[in-house]
Design a protein around this motif. Structure first.
Motif, mmCIF file in Angstrom:
data_model
loop_
_atom_site.group_PDB
_atom_site.id
_atom_site.type_symbol
_atom_site.label_atom_id
_atom_site.label_comp_id
_atom_site.label_asym_id
_atom_site.label_seq_id
_atom_site.Cartn_x
_atom_site.Cartn_y
_atom_site.Cartn_z
ATOM 1 N N CYS A 260 0.821 -1.212 0.000
ATOM 2 C CA CYS A 260 0.000 0.000 0.000
ATOM 3 C C CYS A 260 0.855 1.263 0.000
ATOM 4 N N TYR A 298 -6.577 2.326 6.686
ATOM 5 C CA TYR A 298 -5.883 1.402 5.802
ATOM 6 C C TYR A 298 -6.642 0.085 5.753
ATOM 7 N N ASP A 302 -3.581 -4.960 2.712
ATOM 8 C CA ASP A 302 -2.481 -4.246 2.097
ATOM 9 C C ASP A 302 -1.154 -4.466 2.806
#
Length: 305
Positions: A260, A298, A302
């Motif tokens: 990410c 988030y 990821d």
């Protein structure tokens, strides 16, 4: 509390409970076998191993039960969907990694038979400790953990003290350098806790762990953590502050960039080891600017790879 520790200059990456896997399909449920490359039973050939149970696979439908003790042979045919390489190879595996499925992609080794050791004479898999076998060492009395460092895979064991999951008195059982492991294959049939670990000499073992993803991640990923000195001052401050907020015996933080673009920070401490789950894996995520991210900022997928 006697906890196994790596050598000076060696980095501890993770610790998780581990044992030889157990069959789940009706024919092999509750069973496991130790095989040579001709599918002969080799448990009586394993040096230093105490006598263990001898299983016979059950018949299913019109299939005639076949005795699976020493000398038996079953036709081989392993269909592998994908592999995860410990040396940066292709990433694959059964769909839904980490989740069980009723569909076997390894019929010969999961439905017809259930080998947890596949080893010609003199190969690495034959050196694994017998304490990994639930048929010879009950977890009610004794537990085994896998410890992964940047140099090796280690197996330790300790007496299980009922009611005290924090009391660890490690006995060193076995080790292998990371370079002797060629690939790790996740197996998700039924409960999805298993993995096959392949060695450079062609032998392999099938292990089960309730913390499989944490364990295999560090066998699969190269240990290319970012040196703290290479971080920006803001990033390093966040990483070190997170480590200081954990247990007093926490080791320096391990920092790695994730797909990410953010950074995973993980901290291990011997005092946090649990007999049931191993290391808890104290971790957080920060962005490029060194800001620690909230869970809503988030996506876990990821940074778990």
């Amino acid at each position: 509390m006697n906890v196994w520790q790596p050598d000076s200059g060696e980095t501890l990456l993770t610790r998780a409970p581990v044992a030889f896997a157990t069959g789940e399909a009706m024919r092999v449920s509750g069973m496991r076998w130790f095989r040579d490359t001709q599918r002969n039973d080799i448990q009586d050939e394993l040096v230093g191993w105490p006598t263990g149970p001898e299983y016979t696979a059950r018949s299913t439908g019109s299939t005639v039960a076949r005795n699976t003790v020493k000398g038996a042979a079953i036709a081989a045919g392993v269909a592998v969907l994908g592999f995860l390489s410990s040396h940066g190879g292709n990433v694959g595996g059964t769909p839904g990694t980490g989740h069980g499925t009723n569909t076997s992609h390894d019929h010969a080794d999961e439905v017809d038979d259930f080998p947890v050791m596949w080893a010609a004479p003199g190969t690495i898999a034959r050196t694994l400790p017998w304490q990994l076998d639930p048929g010879r060492s009950s977890e009610k009395r004794y537990r085994t953990h896998a410890v992964v460092t940047d140099r090796r895979l280690v197996i330790v064991g300790f007496p299980n003290v009922k009611g005290n999951d924090r009391l660890i008195d490690d006995e060193f059982l076995w080790e292998i350098p990371r370079s002797a492991i060629t690939k790790v294959e996740l197996r998700n049939f039924k409960i999805g806790h298993d993995a096959k670990v392949f060695f450079t000499d062609g032998s392999w073992c099938r292990l089960g762990s309730v913390s499989r993803e944490r364990l295999t991640r560090y066998l699969i990923e190269p240990p290319d953590f970012i040196p703290l000195a290479s971080l920006t001052s803001a990033q390093r401050n966040t990483a070190e502050s997170f480590a200081l907020a954990q247990a007093p015996d926490s080791q320096p933080p391990l920092v790695k960039r994730n797909p990410c673009g953010c950074f995973r920070i993980e901290v291990l401490a011997p005092s946090t080891i649990n007999a049931l789950f191993g290391h808890s894996g104290l971790d957080t995520v920060m962005d490029e600017q060194g800001n620690e991210l909230e869970l809503t900022e988030y996506h876990p997928q990821d940074f778990l790879t």
